[in-house]
Scaffold this active site. Structure first.
Site, PDB file in Angstrom:
ATOM      1  N   TRP A 201       0.840  -1.225   0.091  1.00 46.52           N
ATOM      2  CA  TRP A 201      -0.079   0.023  -0.003  1.00 46.52           C
ATOM      3  C   TRP A 201       0.853   1.067   0.062  1.00 46.52           C
ATOM      4  O   TRP A 201       1.899   1.338   0.890  1.00 46.52           O
ATOM      5  CB  TRP A 201      -0.913  -0.015   1.256  1.00 46.52           C
ATOM      6  CG  TRP A 201      -1.501   1.446   1.404  1.00 46.52           C
ATOM      7  CD1 TRP A 201      -2.461   1.696   0.813  1.00 46.52           C
ATOM      8  CD2 TRP A 201      -1.108   2.509   2.412  1.00 46.52           C
ATOM      9  NE1 TRP A 201      -2.805   3.190   1.202  1.00 46.52           N
ATOM     10  CE2 TRP A 201      -1.875   3.720   2.245  1.00 46.52           C
ATOM     11  CE3 TRP A 201      -0.094   2.605   3.333  1.00 46.52           C
ATOM     12  CZ2 TRP A 201      -1.804   4.645   2.815  1.00 46.52           C
ATOM     13  CZ3 TRP A 201      -0.017   3.759   4.039  1.00 46.52           C
ATOM     14  CH2 TRP A 201      -1.127   4.898   3.762  1.00 46.52           C
ATOM     15  N   GLU A 240      -2.925  -2.932  -2.412  1.00 43.89           N
ATOM     16  CA  GLU A 240      -4.083  -2.407  -1.433  1.00 43.89           C
ATOM     17  C   GLU A 240      -4.557  -1.011  -2.130  1.00 43.89           C
ATOM     18  O   GLU A 240      -3.599  -0.267  -1.975  1.00 43.89           O
ATOM     19  CB  GLU A 240      -3.663  -2.406  -0.042  1.00 43.89           C
ATOM     20  CG  GLU A 240      -4.775  -1.500   1.004  1.00 43.89           C
ATOM     21  CD  GLU A 240      -4.267  -1.890   2.314  1.00 43.89           C
ATOM     22  OE1 GLU A 240      -3.333  -2.072   2.488  1.00 43.89           O
ATOM     23  OE2 GLU A 240      -5.117  -1.416   3.279  1.00 43.89           O
ATOM     24  N   LYS A 242      -6.971   2.471  -2.127  1.00 44.06           N
ATOM     25  CA  LYS A 242      -7.724   3.419  -0.921  1.00 44.06           C
ATOM     26  C   LYS A 242      -8.309   4.505  -1.741  1.00 44.06           C
ATOM     27  O   LYS A 242      -7.949   4.808  -2.881  1.00 44.06           O
ATOM     28  CB  LYS A 242      -6.552   3.847  -0.281  1.00 44.06           C
ATOM     29  CG  LYS A 242      -6.822   4.818   1.015  1.00 44.06           C
ATOM     30  CD  LYS A 242      -5.791   4.816   1.946  1.00 44.06           C
ATOM     31  CE  LYS A 242      -5.948   5.865   3.123  1.00 44.06           C
ATOM     32  NZ  LYS A 242      -5.148   5.822   4.204  1.00 44.06           N
ATOM     33  N   ASP A 273      -9.242  -3.480   1.913  1.00 44.11           N
ATOM     34  CA  ASP A 273      -9.286  -2.864   3.366  1.00 44.11           C
ATOM     35  C   ASP A 273     -10.877  -2.320   3.640  1.00 44.11           C
ATOM     36  O   ASP A 273     -11.327  -1.701   2.554  1.00 44.11           O
ATOM     37  CB  ASP A 273      -8.361  -1.728   3.435  1.00 44.11           C
ATOM     38  CG  ASP A 273      -8.213  -1.156   4.921  1.00 44.11           C
ATOM     39  OD1 ASP A 273      -7.282  -1.196   5.617  1.00 44.11           O
ATOM     40  OD2 ASP A 273      -9.323  -0.729   5.542  1.00 44.11           O
ATOM     41  N   HIS A 276     -11.625   1.325   3.021  1.00 43.21           N
ATOM     42  CA  HIS A 276     -10.957   2.051   1.859  1.00 43.21           C
ATOM     43  C   HIS A 276     -12.048   2.497   0.763  1.00 43.21           C
ATOM     44  O   HIS A 276     -11.547   2.567  -0.287  1.00 43.21           O
ATOM     45  CB  HIS A 276      -9.714   1.483   1.571  1.00 43.21           C
ATOM     46  CG  HIS A 276      -8.398   1.592   2.285  1.00 43.21           C
ATOM     47  ND1 HIS A 276      -7.366   1.184   1.885  1.00 43.21           N
ATOM     48  CD2 HIS A 276      -8.522   1.845   3.503  1.00 43.21           C
ATOM     49  CE1 HIS A 276      -6.434   1.362   2.884  1.00 43.21           C
ATOM     50  NE2 HIS A 276      -7.265   1.866   3.932  1.00 43.21           N
ATOM     51  N   HIS A 300      -8.160  -6.680   4.621  1.00 45.09           N
ATOM     52  CA  HIS A 300      -7.809  -6.138   5.736  1.00 45.09           C
ATOM     53  C   HIS A 300      -9.169  -5.513   6.613  1.00 45.09           C
ATOM     54  O   HIS A 300      -9.820  -4.872   6.211  1.00 45.09           O
ATOM     55  CB  HIS A 300      -6.975  -4.661   5.317  1.00 45.09           C
ATOM     56  CG  HIS A 300      -5.483  -5.097   5.583  1.00 45.09           C
ATOM     57  ND1 HIS A 300      -4.936  -3.819   4.982  1.00 45.09           N
ATOM     58  CD2 HIS A 300      -4.746  -5.682   5.480  1.00 45.09           C
ATOM     59  CE1 HIS A 300      -3.744  -4.226   5.096  1.00 45.09           C
ATOM     60  NE2 HIS A 300      -3.438  -5.462   5.346  1.00 45.09           N
ATOM     61  N   ASP A 308     -11.752   6.418   6.965  1.00 45.04           N
ATOM     62  CA  ASP A 308     -10.740   5.592   7.159  1.00 45.04           C
ATOM     63  C   ASP A 308     -10.124   5.541   8.616  1.00 45.04           C
ATOM     64  O   ASP A 308      -9.058   5.789   8.515  1.00 45.04           O
ATOM     65  CB  ASP A 308      -9.941   5.362   5.955  1.00 45.04           C
ATOM     66  CG  ASP A 308      -9.050   4.266   5.966  1.00 45.04           C
ATOM     67  OD1 ASP A 308      -9.247   3.206   6.656  1.00 45.04           O
ATOM     68  OD2 ASP A 308      -7.928   4.433   5.495  1.00 45.04           O
ATOM     69  N   ASP A 310      -9.701   3.399  11.045  1.00 43.31           N
ATOM     70  CA  ASP A 310      -9.118   2.475  11.481  1.00 43.31           C
ATOM     71  C   ASP A 310      -9.313   2.075  12.938  1.00 43.31           C
ATOM     72  O   ASP A 310      -8.493   1.698  13.751  1.00 43.31           O
ATOM     73  CB  ASP A 310      -7.662   2.513  11.288  1.00 43.31           C
ATOM     74  CG  ASP A 310      -7.097   2.293   9.915  1.00 43.31           C
ATOM     75  OD1 ASP A 310      -7.121   1.198   9.410  1.00 43.31           O
ATOM     76  OD2 ASP A 310      -6.551   3.267   9.129  1.00 43.31           O
ATOM     77  N   ASP A 340      -6.381  -5.049  10.308  1.00 43.43           N
ATOM     78  CA  ASP A 340      -5.615  -3.596  10.221  1.00 43.43           C
ATOM     79  C   ASP A 340      -6.452  -2.501  10.942  1.00 43.43           C
ATOM     80  O   ASP A 340      -7.474  -2.067  10.246  1.00 43.43           O
ATOM     81  CB  ASP A 340      -5.680  -3.599   8.571  1.00 43.43           C
ATOM     82  CG  ASP A 340      -4.951  -2.143   8.478  1.00 43.43           C
ATOM     83  OD1 ASP A 340      -4.416  -1.551   9.325  1.00 43.43           O
ATOM     84  OD2 ASP A 340      -4.836  -1.275   7.304  1.00 43.43           O
TER      85      ASP A 340
HETATM   86  C1  RNT Z   1      -3.436   2.411   5.145  1.00 47.20           C
HETATM   87  C2  RNT Z   1      -3.629   1.046   4.820  1.00 47.20           C
HETATM   88  C3  RNT Z   1      -2.487  -0.010   5.214  1.00 47.20           C
HETATM   89  C4  RNT Z   1      -2.031   0.390   6.694  1.00 47.20           C
HETATM   90  C5  RNT Z   1      -0.953  -0.309   7.153  1.00 47.20           C
HETATM   91  C6  RNT Z   1      -0.053   0.336   7.895  1.00 47.20           C
HETATM   92  O1  RNT Z   1      -4.435   2.918   4.863  1.00 47.20           O
HETATM   93  O2  RNT Z   1      -4.687   0.404   5.144  1.00 47.20           O
HETATM   94  O3  RNT Z   1      -2.819  -1.205   5.067  1.00 47.20           O
HETATM   95  O4  RNT Z   1      -3.047   0.520   7.512  1.00 47.20           O
HETATM   96  O5  RNT Z   1      -0.069  -0.801   5.932  1.00 47.20           O
HETATM   97 ZN    ZN Z   2      -4.958  -1.796   5.156  1.00 50.79          ZN
END
Ligand code: RNT
Ligand code: ZN
Length: 433
Positions: A201, A240, A242, A273, A276, A300, A308, A310, A340
């Site tokens: 990513w 990955e 986004k 993810d 994302h 993820h 996003d 997390d 993640d």
């Molecule tokens: C970032 C991505 C990625 C990161 C990690 C740290 O938006 O989700 O996967 O969270 O690689």
């Molecule tokens: Zn991710």
């Protein structure tokens, strides 16, 4: 009752309930719908979930010297709960505690910036297997495979927000070298531990009114073609995408369409993810849409709140939908399950445990669906029957099956795991300064 007394009581209760009448009743209820709970538990516990290392230290990394860490955008952990791991030994010890509270098989995912160099400065384009031997020896002893991620963020060579897609040759080449080196590290991990998912990513993008959207994408294709020129044995390469990032609201070079087509055309895998995509976009639906074209899907599991963000994964609608679709699409055992999230505002070990247990729950939940009947109703033109079956799922005795899974995996069910989290916090993490 005090909270800690409640947690102790839960831990004891979970242990003493050896053969549980509640589970026997639940098993019979599911059996009446054609679902075998024993088989579901067995399969759910056998599927590896790759837990990300970066919840343990707020995506800080282990590069030397430590104070040099740069926040160049891309990802951001918020909060200042005490006790974050400060080095590789603490991170490993913390994860061992978490792993002891998570039922089922695990893997562990590292990032390039978790290199261990014995205090020596090693640039990211110089990372090599020797900087990860301690991780590999540890994982081997624990029976976990390792996964890997190049770290193309939080570094001074992120130039004008770009890495692999930069118009500056030196910048581009630096990051190509880092990605190639990362794949070599992945190859080493795979050779020692069976296989290794290498997920790329990058944060490349622009804040506002992007004038050139094509240039960076064309350069990214060229750079990626260098990075992936050679197939590596037992390394599963995935990319990955986004939607946007903080300070990168207008343009993300590695968009979903970009990576889907790139991965498909180059025989590589894709990473979805859960944070994302547009907030109302279904990630679950992407599984059957893409699995017919790409060989590997890394999930993820994350939880976005409004963006996003997390947050720690929960057993919520979107995660359940993803697990359901993996199972219904026939790839429950083929997709790569991973986590993640990074919340620095709560106990980090509990975050790992709660988030990963949620993923395991969703897998078990999906395996317990009386799916055959729903399909029969669908093809039989009986939409109401299908709706009735799906609606009933919510009230089946899932909790009893989950508790049984925890017992079989020898980890505390209910809230019992919090007793251990608090013990470790008192004795270890709160003593860190
Ligand atoms: C970032 C991505 C990625 C990161 C990690 C740290 O938006 O989700 O996967 O969270 O690689
Ligand atoms: Zn991710």
């Amino acid at each position: 009752m005090k909270l800690d007394d409640l947690f102790e009581q839960e831990a004891k209760a979970a242990k003493s309930r050896k053969s549980d009448a509640v589970y026997t009743a639940a098993k019979a209820r599911y059996a009446s719908l054609g679902v075998d709970t024993d088989a579901a538990i067995k399969l759910a516990l056998s599927l590896p979930i790759s837990v990300h290392c970066w919840q343990g230290d707020d995506v800080h990394g282990l590069e030397a010297p430590r104070e040099e860490a740069v926040d160049a955008g891309g990802v951001m952990a918020t909060g200042n709960y005490p006790g974050a791991a400060r080095n590789g030994d603490e991170l490993r010890a913390d994860f061992e505690v978490a792993a002891g509270l998570i039922p089922g098989k695990l893997r562990f995912a590292l990032h390039g910036m978790y290199m261990e160099t014995g205090g020596k400065k090693v640039e990211r384009d110089e990372i090599a297997p020797e900087h990860f031997t301690r991780w590999v020896d540890w994982a081997k002893a624990k029976g976990w495979a390792l996964d890997f991620n190049p770290s193309c963020f939080a570094h001074p060579m992120v130039t004008d927000g770009l890495t692999l897609s930069s118009n500056k040759k030196a910048v581009r080449e630096f990051w190509i070298r880092h990605c190639l080196a990362s794949r070599e590290v992945s190859r080493y991990m795979a050779s020692k531990l069976g296989n290794c998912v290498c997920n790329l990513w990058i944060s490349d993008g622009r804040k506002d009114s992007t004038a050139d959207r094509m240039g960076p994408r064309a350069r990214l294709v060229e750079a990626l073609d260098v990075v992936y020129a050679k197939k590596l044995p037992k390394v599963v390469d995935v990319l990955e995408s986004k939607l946007f990032g903080i300070a990168l609201e207008d343009y993300t070079v590695g968009s979903s369409e970009f990576y889907l087509l790139y991965a498909q055309s180059r025989g590589l895998g894709i990473c979805f993810d859960l944070g994302h995509f547009h907030p109302t976009e279904s990630i679950a639906d992407k599984i059957s849409s893409t699995y017919l074209f790409v060989k590997d899907i890394l999930l993820h599991c994350s939880r976005p709140i409004r963006w996003d963000s997390d947050h720690v994964t929960r057993f919520d609608d979107s995660l359940r939908a993803v697990a359901d679709e993996a199972q219904r699409s026939g790839c429950m055992q083929k997709v790569w399950w991973s986590t993640d999230f990074f919340d620095a505002s709560i106990n980090r070990i509990a975050a790992w445990v709660i988030g990963t247990r949620a993923v395991r729950k969703a897998i078990l939940w999906a395996l317990l669906e009386p799916w055959k009947y729903a399909v029969d109703a669908e093809y039989g033109g009986d939409g109401a029957a299908k709706l009735a079956i799906e609606e009933m799922r919510a009230i089946l005795p899932f909790g009893a099956v989950w508790d049984q899974a925890c017992r079989e995996a020898d980890v505390p069910g209910g809230l019992g795991f919090m007793a251990e989290v608090h013990r470790y916090e008192r004795e270890v993490t709160l003593k860190r300064t």
